[in-house]
Write an enzyme that holds these catalytic residues in place. Structure first.
Site, PDB file in Angstrom:
ATOM      1  N   HIS A 195       0.841  -1.196   0.000  1.00 29.64           N
ATOM      2  CA  HIS A 195       0.000   0.000   0.000  1.00 29.64           C
ATOM      3  C   HIS A 195       0.876   1.245   0.000  1.00 29.64           C
ATOM      4  O   HIS A 195       1.969   1.252   0.564  1.00 29.64           O
ATOM      5  CB  HIS A 195      -0.914  -0.001   1.226  1.00 29.64           C
ATOM      6  CG  HIS A 195      -1.982   1.045   1.157  1.00 29.64           C
ATOM      7  ND1 HIS A 195      -1.755   2.362   1.505  1.00 29.64           N
ATOM      8  CD2 HIS A 195      -3.283   0.984   0.762  1.00 29.64           C
ATOM      9  CE1 HIS A 195      -2.863   3.055   1.329  1.00 29.64           C
ATOM     10  NE2 HIS A 195      -3.811   2.237   0.883  1.00 29.64           N
ATOM     11  N   GLU A 213      -4.333   1.813  -7.058  1.00 37.89           N
ATOM     12  CA  GLU A 213      -4.755   2.887  -6.164  1.00 37.89           C
ATOM     13  C   GLU A 213      -3.870   4.110  -6.403  1.00 37.89           C
ATOM     14  O   GLU A 213      -2.795   4.227  -5.806  1.00 37.89           O
ATOM     15  CB  GLU A 213      -4.644   2.446  -4.707  1.00 37.89           C
ATOM     16  CG  GLU A 213      -5.556   1.299  -4.340  1.00 37.89           C
ATOM     17  CD  GLU A 213      -5.637   1.113  -2.834  1.00 37.89           C
ATOM     18  OE1 GLU A 213      -6.748   1.234  -2.298  1.00 37.89           O
ATOM     19  OE2 GLU A 213      -4.599   0.884  -2.209  1.00 37.89           O
TER      20      GLU A 213
END
Length: 257
Positions: A97, A169
């Protein structure tokens, strides 16, 4: 068999054990994810991972960890090993992430080691990739994302490719003040990712989910894109009602109800 559309959320550094239990109970009683066209998942903090796994053991909702170390054991204070994640009963582990990359200096090479460790222990890696606002401005968004994907999958065996999930993302779209990608922008990047990724031995594409300020207003347009294989939702799904409301709109947009 039709590949399911993935709909899930990471709770990040949120929820006490009681709050996690309430959320899991709401999902356990929901019928929506029994629709085989959907695959639901939640990624709680590690403190709640074991209890959420137990709560959802009989529900059609996968549970994941937010991170892990690549080593099975050792002197890595504060880290969680793949054996520990596996022991909790998790199905998925989120890796790479942008917050881990930015705040904890995780490199592409480190993420690759974690991906291979996850696969070795029967966990499904959910590999997060995405460009910064500066990289987008400089016109290297596609190059950045494809580099991250290729390094993350370096030396991954062909027979393991069907266990991989990618979450695109864009860093500029994440967080309370993020700007969601338009459906056109998301579809364009997703097409490039699919073209760059290998196919599985079964001839199917690796699923590529979109994440970044997904909400009730934009989820239908994103879910309707054929290149998008799922939605990885943030704060809009931090309450079970939010996740279920988005999943309902996904069914209508993707499958016509």
């Amino acid at each position: 068999m039709t590949t399911p559309f993935w709909v899930g959320t990471s709770w990040k550094m949120n929820k006490t054990l009681g709050e996690a239990a309430h959320y899991a109970e709401a999902l356990r009683g929901a019928s929506l994810f029994r629709d085989e066209r959907l695959q639901g998942f939640v990624i709680p903090p590690f403190t709640a991972l074991s209890s959420v796994c137990r709560s959802l053991a009989e529900a059609p909702v996968m549970v994941g960890a937010q991170n892990m170390h690549w080593a099975e054991r050792g002197a890595f204070t504060g880290e969680i090993s793949p054996l520990m994640v596996q022991d909790c009963g998790a199905d998925i582990v989120e890796l790479g992430h942008s917050e881990r990359r930015e705040y904890f200096n995780e490199t592409d090479a480190a993420i690759n080691r974690k991906v291979k460790a996850a696969l070795a222990h029967g966990l499904r890696p959910l590999i997060c990739v995405g460009e910064t606002a500066e990289e987008k401005r400089l016109g290297v968004a596609v190059d950045t994302v494809i580099r991250q994907c290729r390094i993350a999958l370096n030396s991954v065996a062909d027979e393991d490719l069907d266990k991989i999930l990618i979450a695109y993302e864009p860093v500029w779209a994440i967080g309370e003040h993020g700007t969601p990608a338009t459906a056109d922008d998301a579809g364009w990047i997703h097409r490039h990712i699919h073209e760059a990724l290998p196919t599985t031995p079964q001839g199917t594409s690796i699923p590529v989910l979109y994440g970044g300020s997904v909400n009730l207003e934009n989820c239908a347009a994103l879910a309707a894109l054929p290149e998008v294989s799922g939605l990885f939702i943030g704060r809009s799904a931090w309450q079970p009602e939010g996740l279920l409301a988005i999943a309902e709109r996904v069914v209508a947009a993707r499958f016509g109800g």
